[in-house]
Write a protein that holds these residues in place. Structure first.
Motif, PDB file in Angstrom:
ATOM      1  N   SER A 276       0.820  -1.209   0.000  1.00 60.80           N
ATOM      2  CA  SER A 276       0.000   0.000   0.000  1.00 60.80           C
ATOM      3  C   SER A 276       0.848   1.250   0.000  1.00 60.80           C
ATOM      4  CB  SER A 276      -0.910   0.001   1.219  1.00 60.80           C
ATOM      5  OG  SER A 276      -1.690  -1.157   1.223  1.00 60.80           O
ATOM      6  N   CYS A 277       2.088   1.148   0.443  1.00 64.68           N
ATOM      7  CA  CYS A 277       2.942   2.336   0.537  1.00 64.68           C
ATOM      8  C   CYS A 277       3.126   3.069  -0.792  1.00 64.68           C
ATOM      9  CB  CYS A 277       4.285   1.964   1.132  1.00 64.68           C
ATOM     10  SG  CYS A 277       4.259   1.968   2.909  1.00 64.68           S
ATOM     11  N   PRO A 278       3.629   2.430  -1.857  1.00 65.66           N
ATOM     12  CA  PRO A 278       3.808   3.194  -3.089  1.00 65.66           C
ATOM     13  C   PRO A 278       2.483   3.637  -3.705  1.00 65.66           C
ATOM     14  CG  PRO A 278       4.387   0.889  -3.428  1.00 65.66           C
ATOM     15  CD  PRO A 278       4.144   1.051  -1.988  1.00 65.66           C
ATOM     16  N   ALA A 279       1.373   2.975  -3.369  1.00 64.23           N
ATOM     17  CA  ALA A 279       0.087   3.347  -3.949  1.00 64.23           C
ATOM     18  C   ALA A 279      -0.466   4.605  -3.271  1.00 64.23           C
ATOM     19  CB  ALA A 279      -0.892   2.192  -3.819  1.00 64.23           C
ATOM     20  N   THR A 280      -0.419   4.645  -1.935  1.00 62.63           N
ATOM     21  CA  THR A 280      -1.110   5.733  -1.218  1.00 62.63           C
ATOM     22  C   THR A 280      -0.259   6.401  -0.149  1.00 62.63           C
ATOM     23  OG1 THR A 280      -1.878   4.198   0.446  1.00 62.63           O
ATOM     24  CG2 THR A 280      -3.290   4.502  -1.468  1.00 62.63           C
ATOM     25  N   THR A 281       0.958   5.951   0.050  1.00 64.40           N
ATOM     26  CA  THR A 281       1.850   6.284   1.160  1.00 64.40           C
ATOM     27  C   THR A 281       1.348   5.747   2.497  1.00 64.40           C
ATOM     28  OG1 THR A 281       0.967   8.473   1.661  1.00 64.40           O
ATOM     29  CG2 THR A 281       2.740   8.350   0.057  1.00 64.40           C
ATOM     30  N   ASN A 282       0.188   5.068   2.498  1.00 61.20           N
ATOM     31  CA  ASN A 282      -0.203   4.215   3.625  1.00 61.20           C
ATOM     32  C   ASN A 282      -0.109   4.896   4.988  1.00 61.20           C
ATOM     33  OD1 ASN A 282      -1.093   1.826   4.646  1.00 61.20           O
ATOM     34  ND2 ASN A 282       0.838   0.747   4.520  1.00 61.20           N
ATOM     35  N   VAL A 283       0.531   4.256   5.954  1.00 61.38           N
ATOM     36  CA  VAL A 283       0.582   4.802   7.321  1.00 61.38           C
ATOM     37  C   VAL A 283       1.468   6.034   7.428  1.00 61.38           C
ATOM     38  CG1 VAL A 283       0.053   2.687   8.545  1.00 61.38           C
ATOM     39  CG2 VAL A 283       2.386   3.116   7.832  1.00 61.38           C
ATOM     40  N   TYR A 284       2.284   6.296   6.393  1.00 60.08           N
ATOM     41  CA  TYR A 284       3.179   7.456   6.479  1.00 60.08           C
ATOM     42  C   TYR A 284       2.544   8.688   5.858  1.00 60.08           C
ATOM     43  CZ  TYR A 284       6.269   3.508   7.081  1.00 60.08           C
ATOM     44  OH  TYR A 284       6.834   2.354   7.515  1.00 60.08           O
ATOM     45  N   ILE A 285       1.248   8.654   5.612  1.00 59.05           N
ATOM     46  CA  ILE A 285       0.597   9.724   4.868  1.00 59.05           C
ATOM     47  C   ILE A 285       0.802  11.065   5.570  1.00 59.05           C
ATOM     48  CG2 ILE A 285      -1.691   9.526   5.966  1.00 59.05           C
ATOM     49  CD1 ILE A 285      -2.780   9.744   3.028  1.00 59.05           C
ATOM     50  N   ASP A 286       0.987  12.115   4.796  1.00 60.57           N
ATOM     51  CA  ASP A 286       1.200  13.484   5.280  1.00 60.57           C
ATOM     52  C   ASP A 286       2.526  13.695   5.977  1.00 60.57           C
ATOM     53  OD1 ASP A 286      -1.125  14.328   4.229  1.00 60.57           O
ATOM     54  OD2 ASP A 286      -2.286  14.121   6.071  1.00 60.57           O
ATOM     55  N   SER A 287       3.445  12.733   5.864  1.00 57.00           N
ATOM     56  CA  SER A 287       4.759  12.964   6.463  1.00 57.00           C
ATOM     57  C   SER A 287       5.522  13.977   5.620  1.00 57.00           C
ATOM     58  CB  SER A 287       5.528  11.649   6.526  1.00 57.00           C
ATOM     59  OG  SER A 287       6.884  11.920   6.739  1.00 57.00           O
ATOM     60  N   ARG A 288       6.303  14.844   6.288  1.00 56.38           N
ATOM     61  CA  ARG A 288       7.019  15.879   5.523  1.00 56.38           C
ATOM     62  C   ARG A 288       8.273  15.316   4.853  1.00 56.38           C
ATOM     63  NH1 ARG A 288      11.078  17.355   9.173  1.00 56.38           N
ATOM     64  NH2 ARG A 288      10.592  16.450  11.189  1.00 56.38           N
ATOM     65  N   THR A 289       8.624  14.047   5.135  1.00 55.32           N
ATOM     66  CA  THR A 289       9.815  13.481   4.496  1.00 55.32           C
ATOM     67  C   THR A 289       9.483  12.709   3.227  1.00 55.32           C
ATOM     68  OG1 THR A 289       9.610  11.508   5.825  1.00 55.32           O
ATOM     69  CG2 THR A 289      11.032  13.235   6.695  1.00 55.32           C
ATOM     70  N   LEU A 290       8.220  12.765   2.794  1.00 53.68           N
ATOM     71  CA  LEU A 290       7.823  11.913   1.664  1.00 53.68           C
ATOM     72  C   LEU A 290       7.647  12.712   0.379  1.00 53.68           C
ATOM     73  CD1 LEU A 290       5.252   9.337   2.982  1.00 53.68           C
ATOM     74  CD2 LEU A 290       7.710   9.166   2.743  1.00 53.68           C
ATOM     75  N   ALA A 291       7.990  12.089  -0.744  1.00 54.17           N
ATOM     76  CA  ALA A 291       7.715  12.670  -2.058  1.00 54.17           C
ATOM     77  C   ALA A 291       6.695  11.824  -2.812  1.00 54.17           C
ATOM     78  CB  ALA A 291       8.992  12.781  -2.871  1.00 54.17           C
ATOM     79  N   GLY A 292       6.145  10.778  -2.147  1.00 52.32           N
ATOM     80  CA  GLY A 292       5.247   9.832  -2.803  1.00 52.32           C
ATOM     81  C   GLY A 292       3.860  10.384  -2.953  1.00 52.32           C
ATOM     82  N   PRO A 293       2.863   9.634  -3.414  1.00 47.60           N
ATOM     83  CA  PRO A 293       2.993   8.242  -3.845  1.00 47.60           C
ATOM     84  C   PRO A 293       3.776   8.079  -5.160  1.00 47.60           C
ATOM     85  CG  PRO A 293       0.775   9.030  -4.231  1.00 47.60           C
ATOM     86  CD  PRO A 293       1.470  10.102  -3.442  1.00 47.60           C
ATOM     87  N   LEU A 294       3.997   6.846  -5.523  1.00 45.13           N
ATOM     88  CA  LEU A 294       4.904   6.542  -6.640  1.00 45.13           C
ATOM     89  C   LEU A 294       4.400   7.082  -7.977  1.00 45.13           C
ATOM     90  CD1 LEU A 294       7.455   4.958  -7.501  1.00 45.13           C
ATOM     91  CD2 LEU A 294       6.003   2.992  -7.860  1.00 45.13           C
ATOM     92  N   ASP A 295       3.068   7.090  -8.181  1.00 43.41           N
ATOM     93  CA  ASP A 295       2.601   7.445  -9.532  1.00 43.41           C
ATOM     94  C   ASP A 295       2.746   8.930  -9.834  1.00 43.41           C
ATOM     95  OD1 ASP A 295       0.641   8.239  -7.875  1.00 43.41           O
ATOM     96  OD2 ASP A 295      -0.918   6.891  -8.658  1.00 43.41           O
ATOM     97  N   LYS A 296       3.196   9.735  -8.856  1.00 47.12           N
ATOM     98  CA  LYS A 296       3.571  11.109  -9.178  1.00 47.12           C
ATOM     99  C   LYS A 296       4.832  11.140 -10.046  1.00 47.12           C
ATOM    100  CE  LYS A 296       2.431  13.737  -5.072  1.00 47.12           C
ATOM    101  NZ  LYS A 296       3.171  14.389  -3.980  1.00 47.12           N
ATOM    102  N   HIS A 297       5.644  10.106  -9.937  1.00 48.37           N
ATOM    103  CA  HIS A 297       6.969  10.146 -10.572  1.00 48.37           C
ATOM    104  C   HIS A 297       7.132   9.165 -11.722  1.00 48.37           C
ATOM    105  CE1 HIS A 297       8.042  12.641  -7.181  1.00 48.37           C
ATOM    106  NE2 HIS A 297       7.526  11.714  -6.395  1.00 48.37           N
ATOM    107  N   LEU A 298       6.528   7.978 -11.609  1.00 49.80           N
ATOM    108  CA  LEU A 298       6.682   6.963 -12.653  1.00 49.80           C
ATOM    109  C   LEU A 298       5.318   6.500 -13.130  1.00 49.80           C
ATOM    110  CD1 LEU A 298       9.252   4.476 -11.049  1.00 49.80           C
ATOM    111  CD2 LEU A 298       9.736   6.541 -12.338  1.00 49.80           C
TER     112      LEU A 298
END
Ligand code: SF4
Lengths: 309, 164
Positions: free
Chosen positions: B92-114
């Motif tokens: 679920s992490c690359p799909a939605t960022t899962n439990v880390y959602i809204d963290s300031r250290t994230l650039a995800g989810p993955l489909d923003k980039h690939l």
């Protein structure tokens, strides 16, 4: 028969390309399947190496501009052609021709793919490729001494560098010793466990092959398969054809050659599955300290046979 | 020509080679990928091989929510994979960022980039779902060849009934 025609037939049909390419895929499959069975897995389907090869042919490669790119593309082709040439030289069928000194040519052709791998790793300018090439170079210096001494001692005891004469000789204690020494060198020559460190998967990515992709990688896989055929075929001819000569028919000689090669492949794959990768210093020490004794014993007994008996 | 195309299609379907890219996952999904290749699930039956170099791979398998540190590496590795290629997002992490959602250290989810081709949801997904996702991606590769990416597919989290 015209000697040129015979040579062409050997290079292109049997034991050359027409036989060797499917055999290369088959041996690669036997290796993977044996490892899988040893790990209680089902393993890849029979056609797997063929599908891998075809798929790689259809992939794109990164742009490689200039002379460096050209050289990088050339190495796998040189490796494939020399390995195919080595297979074509094997004296599988009785009275198949050959010439004085073809053993030396065979040894040179067997050595070329590994030199191509070293050069390919350095010319790819990848740090992992360079590490892999350096390891391959160190390893090749150590196993080749034993490998060459073993073959030369067999040849010296028979007074000939002609493959056909070697294949037809009667086995003695010396040949057994030599064949064991050659068998010990084969895992390093074929880069399988416990001497798989030049292309140590995951550890240094893919070693010298790291930067290769698509059709170039397909050629490397094919060269590796052909090396399997040539190396196991060499052992098979040293053990076998005198039996086949006694039986007299070419068909039997061919079958016996294939069966013996597969047996050697199985032996090596089981060894590969049962062992772990050794570090470079232990591998080099293994060849210089333990196996060299074998080779020295072989060559001294060969000289003894030659001059005193 | 047509024969060659059909041959290539079968070859692509039967020989998916993976490159495994961890973009800051908790390691749960990575363990499940290894489990899919282990003797119990044995993905090599389907021709699946884990490759050491991205140049050799056909399918990029990404785990984790794509942290700021990892985002450039993920893009570089995607460019290093030679075409035709596919991307499978494991967990679920690359799909939605899962439990880390809204963290300031994230650039995800993955489909923003690939361009992601197959999603395998779950935290972590079961190995059989991962294998199903990889096989789906291989089929996609076979169908589209070197054409442009198609809309993404979502794999059911498990292929068998889960016991309560
Ligand atoms: S999906 Fe779950 S198990 Fe997988 S990396 Fe994310 S948090 Fe970990």
């Amino acid at each position: 028969m015209n000697p040129l025609l015979t040579a062409l037939a050997r290079l292109l049909i049997f034991p050359g390309l027409l036989f060797a390419v499917p055999a290369a895929w088959f041996f690669l499959w036997v290796e993977r399947k044996a490892v899988a069975l040893m790990q209680e897995r089902v393993g890849p389907p029979f056609m797997q190496p063929f599908w891998d090869f075809m798929k790689l042919l259809g992939k794109s490669t990164p742009p490689r501009p200039g002379i460096a790119g050209f050289i990088m593309r050339a190495w796998p082709l040189i490796a494939v052609s020399s390995a195919a040439g080595a297979v074509g030289l094997l004296p599988v069928l009785p009275l198949s021709g050959g010439f004085e000194g073809d053993l030396i040519l065979l040894l040179a052709l067997l050595e070329l793919p590994s030199i191509c791998i070293i050069a390919a790793g350095f010319s790819s300018r990848s740090i992992f490729g360079e590490i892999g090439s350096a390891r391959e170079a160190a390893l090749s210096v150590s196993y080749n001494i034993v490998f060459l001494l073993a073959i030369v001692s067999i040849a010296a005891s028979q007074h000939t560098f002609r493959l056909e004469a070697l294949a037809a000789m009667h086995p003695t204690f010396l040949t057994v010793l030599g064949i064991i020494a050659i068998l010990i060198c084969l895992p390093a020559k074929l880069h399988i466990n416990p001497f798989s460190l030049p292309n140590a998967e995951q550890e240094i990515y893919a070693g010298p092959m790291t930067e290769y992709a698509g059709p170039e990688l397909a050629m490397w896989e094919l060269a590796h398969g052909l090396e399997w055929v040539a190396a196991t075929g060499l052992v098979a001819t040293l053990i076998a054809p005198h039996i086949a000569l006694a039986w007299g028919t070419s068909l039997l000689a061919g079958c016996l050659f294939v069966v013996l090669s597969v047996a050697v492949v199985l032996l090596l794959s089981v060894l590969a599955a049962a062992t772990a990768r050794l570090a470079i210093d232990s591998s080099v020490r293994f060849y210089w300290q333990c196996t060299l004794i074998f080779a020295v014993l072989a060559i001294s007994s060969a000289l003894f046979v030659r001059f005193w008996l | 020509m047509k024969f060659w195309k059909r041959l290539m299609c079968t070859a692509r379907r039967k020989s998916p080679w993976l490159f495994h890219m961890n973009s800051g996952s908790c390691n749960g999904c990575d363990i499940e990928i290894i489990a899919a290749l282990s003797p119990r699930y044995d993905a090599e039956q389907l021709g699946v091989l884990l490759q050491g170099s991205p140049r050799h791979a056909d399918i990029l398998v990404v785990t984790g929510p794509v942290t700021n540190k990892a985002v450039n590496a993920v893009k570089t590795v995607y460019d290093q994979v030679c075409g035709p290629k596919a991307v499978v997002a494991i967990g679920s992490c690359p799909a939605t960022t899962n439990v880390y959602i809204d963290s300031r250290t994230l650039a995800g989810p993955l489909d923003k980039h690939l361009p992601v081709d197959v999603y395998v949801p779950g935290c972590p997904p079961r190995p059989d779902a991962i294998i199903a996702g990889v096989v789906k991606a291989a089929t996609l590769l076979a169908e589209r060849g070197s054409d442009s990416p198609t809309p993404a597919i979502v794999i059911a989290a498990t292929t068998e009934e889960v016991q309560p």
